[in-house]
Structures are given as structure tokens and as C-alpha cells.
Scaffold this motif. Structure first.
Motif, mmCIF file in Angstrom:
data_model
loop_
_atom_site.group_PDB
_atom_site.id
_atom_site.type_symbol
_atom_site.label_atom_id
_atom_site.label_comp_id
_atom_site.label_asym_id
_atom_site.label_seq_id
_atom_site.Cartn_x
_atom_site.Cartn_y
_atom_site.Cartn_z
ATOM 1 N N THR A 1 0.569 -18.045 3.150
ATOM 2 C CA THR A 1 -0.632 -17.723 2.380
ATOM 3 C C THR A 1 -1.672 -17.058 3.267
ATOM 4 O OG1 THR A 1 -0.264 -19.568 0.846
ATOM 5 C CG2 THR A 1 -2.499 -18.677 0.967
ATOM 6 N N LEU B 1 -0.581 -13.405 4.179
ATOM 7 C CA LEU B 1 -0.784 -12.480 3.069
ATOM 8 C C LEU B 1 -2.251 -12.082 2.946
ATOM 9 C CD1 LEU B 1 1.576 -14.047 0.361
ATOM 10 C CD2 LEU B 1 1.874 -11.853 1.520
ATOM 11 N N ALA B 2 -3.149 -13.082 3.011
ATOM 12 C CA ALA B 2 -4.576 -12.800 2.886
ATOM 13 C C ALA B 2 -5.085 -11.997 4.075
ATOM 14 C CB ALA B 2 -5.350 -14.110 2.751
ATOM 15 N N THR C 1 -3.302 -9.984 6.030
ATOM 16 C CA THR C 1 -2.759 -8.637 5.952
ATOM 17 C C THR C 1 -3.532 -7.788 4.954
ATOM 18 O OG1 THR C 1 -0.549 -9.458 6.487
ATOM 19 C CG2 THR C 1 -0.681 -7.282 5.505
ATOM 20 N N ARG C 2 -3.901 -8.405 3.826
ATOM 21 C CA ARG C 2 -4.666 -7.672 2.813
ATOM 22 C C ARG C 2 -6.005 -7.209 3.378
ATOM 23 N NH1 ARG C 2 -5.316 -11.523 -0.523
ATOM 24 N NH2 ARG C 2 -3.223 -11.313 -1.379
ATOM 25 N N ALA C 3 -6.662 -8.096 4.120
ATOM 26 C CA ALA C 3 -7.955 -7.746 4.710
ATOM 27 C C ALA C 3 -7.806 -6.604 5.710
ATOM 28 C CB ALA C 3 -8.579 -8.967 5.380
ATOM 29 N N ARG D 1 -5.385 -4.347 5.779
ATOM 30 C CA ARG D 1 -4.980 -3.149 5.057
ATOM 31 C C ARG D 1 -6.191 -2.449 4.426
ATOM 32 N NH1 ARG D 1 -1.459 -5.397 2.002
ATOM 33 N NH2 ARG D 1 -2.703 -5.565 0.110
ATOM 34 N N GLU D 2 -7.167 -3.248 4.013
ATOM 35 C CA GLU D 2 -8.364 -2.703 3.385
ATOM 36 C C GLU D 2 -9.459 -2.387 4.399
ATOM 37 O OE1 GLU D 2 -9.362 -5.685 0.534
ATOM 38 O OE2 GLU D 2 -7.657 -5.213 -0.797
ATOM 39 N N LYS E 1 -11.069 -4.457 6.329
ATOM 40 C CA LYS E 1 -12.109 -5.483 6.325
ATOM 41 C C LYS E 1 -11.905 -6.413 7.526
ATOM 42 C CE LYS E 1 -12.528 -5.356 1.274
ATOM 43 N NZ LYS E 1 -12.368 -6.130 0.009
ATOM 44 N N ARG F 1 -10.853 -15.258 8.245
ATOM 45 C CA ARG F 1 -9.629 -15.950 7.837
ATOM 46 C C ARG F 1 -8.869 -16.486 9.053
ATOM 47 N NH1 ARG F 1 -8.468 -15.620 2.636
ATOM 48 N NH2 ARG F 1 -9.532 -14.060 1.346
ATOM 49 N N CYS G 1 2.216 -8.662 10.271
ATOM 50 C CA CYS G 1 1.483 -7.731 9.410
ATOM 51 C C CYS G 1 2.013 -6.323 9.621
ATOM 52 C CB CYS G 1 -0.020 -7.793 9.718
ATOM 53 S SG CYS G 1 -0.753 -9.397 9.436
#
Length: 237
Positions: free
Chosen positions: A98, A101-102, A104-106, A108-109, A111, A118, A149
Motif C-alpha cells: 500500500t 503504491l501511494a 509511486t503515485r506521488a 509519478r505526479e 509531488k 509518506r 518504483c
């Protein structure tokens, strides 16, 4: 299903820690003599023979004297790095996944602040009674997290003309140069100053994205709070 997905033998990941093998070296490969990587596992003085004989490492180069062993492909490398996470953090695979995933999303964006927040929460969740944490332990966790990532390029102890950056993360559109300090020794400001003084960003000033535009460059000074055992403060510039 990839062959390694059936489970990395626990003994292998324990040996990596026992012999203080830096997971980062898996990216560059291991120099070995024939006797080293082909030795009986029961008398081995490092994990290389078992990693080789179990298929996690393969021969990538031989110059007539020395062999270079490395993972056969990126898929196996990522799978093995993922199997190491519980041994440096905790065994709750769902929580680990979890977070990845969070995180990696940050990234990728773009952020980076959210990503570091995180990571701070993740590191602080590692049980207090776990083994002593030092700067190298945190750098190892950092490396493993970023290797999961993919397809990010992650390098540690990256050489430049004036020294070595603790870590460099290169994404499709940006380059992040990290310097780590323990709170008892220095501050995030000190880490950032070292990046400037040593010119760690200079080699990446000509790095371009796929469309030919210069990649955005970021320097991140990070201080680890030794009492709280997580990231204490950071500065992104």
C-alpha cells in the motif's frame, strides 16, 4: 507467473543482511572468481554462491580472470528487492505494498513533498524494538523503495568530480539528488549545502526528457531523527 514470484527463500534475504551486502550493489554486479561463486553453499563466506546457484545471479561478463555476476533481468531484480523490504521494515506485505503504491503515485505526479511525507510515516511505523538503525540502514530502505518504483533510475553513492551524492533518482522528467544526514551529526541545511558545495547536480544540467526539453533538477537535503527513527526534516530546492 515469474519463477521468483513463488517466494524468495528466507535464508537468502537473511544472508544478505548477515553479511552486510548493500542491495545497491545488485545494480552494478559482483566481481567474483570461479572459486567464489561456485563454492559449496555450506562453507560459503558470503551469499554469492547461494544467489548464483539458486538462479538469482547469472554470469554477465568474464574477462579471462574475473567474472561479473548480476541479476538476469530487471524483473528478477525488482522481485528480489521487493523480497528484502520485510527484512528492513516489517512483514506486513499489504502495508508495504500500500505504501509503495501511494509513494509511486506521488513520485509519478512530481509531488516530492507528498512522497517524503509518506516515507516519513512508513519509516516511523517500523517497530521500535527492531535492530539499531543507522544512516546506511535508511539509505538501503530508500534504495529498495525506489527500486520498486520502476522504471525510475536509482543510484546511490553516485560519483561526481567533487564527491559522492548519497542517492540520485531520475524519472522521465526530473532528476532528484538526495543527501542524508543523521540529526545528531548535521541538519537538512547541511545536507543541502553539501549538494551545492560538491556540485552534485552539475552532471545532470544537460539531461533531457524524451521531448528534448531539459529535465527539472531538484536537490533534497534530508535529516533523519535518530530518536523518532524516521525522517525528521527535509528541504527541497
Amino acid at each position: 507467473m515469474p519463477w521468483f514470484a513463488t517466494g524468495t527463500p528466507t535464508i537468502l534475504t537473511k544472508l544478505v543482511k548477515k553479511f552486510n551486502m548493500e542491495p545497491e550493489t545488485f545494480s552494478t554486479g559482483f566481481e567474483a572468481s570461479l572459486g567464489m561463486f561456485d563454492a559449496p553453499t555450506e562453507t560459503a563466506r558470503n551469499p554469492i554462491p547461494m544467489l548464483y546457484q539458486s538462479g538469482y545471479l547469472t554470469i554477465k561478463k568474464f574477462d579471462g580472470y574475473e567474472y561479473t555476476l548480476a541479476f538476469p533481468n530487471e524483473e528478477v531484480r525488482v522481485g528480489f528487492c521487493g523480497s528484502l523490504i520485510p527484512h528492513y521494515a516489517f512483514d506486513d506485505v499489504v502495508a508495504n505494498d500500500t505504501f509503495i503504491l501511494a509513494f509511486t503515485r506521488a513520485m509519478r505526479e512530481g509531488k516530492i513533498e507528498d512522497a517524503l511525507i509518506r516515507m516519513r510515516a512508513f519509516l516511523s511505523s517500523i517497530p521500535y524494538n527492531a535492530e539499531h538503525k543507522d544512516e546506511n540502514h535508511y539509505k538501503t530502505l530508500f534504495f529498495l523503495i525506489f527500486k520498486l518504483c520502476t522504471p525510475y533510475v536509482v543510484r546511490t553513492e553516485e560519483c561526481s568530480a567533487a564527491g559522492r551524492a548519497d542517492a540520485v533518482v531520475e524519472t522521465a522528467n526530473a532528476v532528484y539528488v538526495f543527501e542524508f544526514k543523521l540529526s545528531g551529526n548535521a541538519t537538512a541545511e547541511d545536507a543541502l549545502k553539501q549538494i551545492d558545495d560538491k556540485g552534485y547536480l552539475i552532471p545532470y544540467t544537460v539531461t533531457q526528457a524524451a521531448d528534448g526539453t531539459p529535465k527539472k533538477l531538484f536537490k533534497i537535503g534530508v535529516s533523519f531523527d535518530e530518536e523518532k527513527r524516521t525522517i525528521g526534516e527535509w528541504i527541497v530546492a
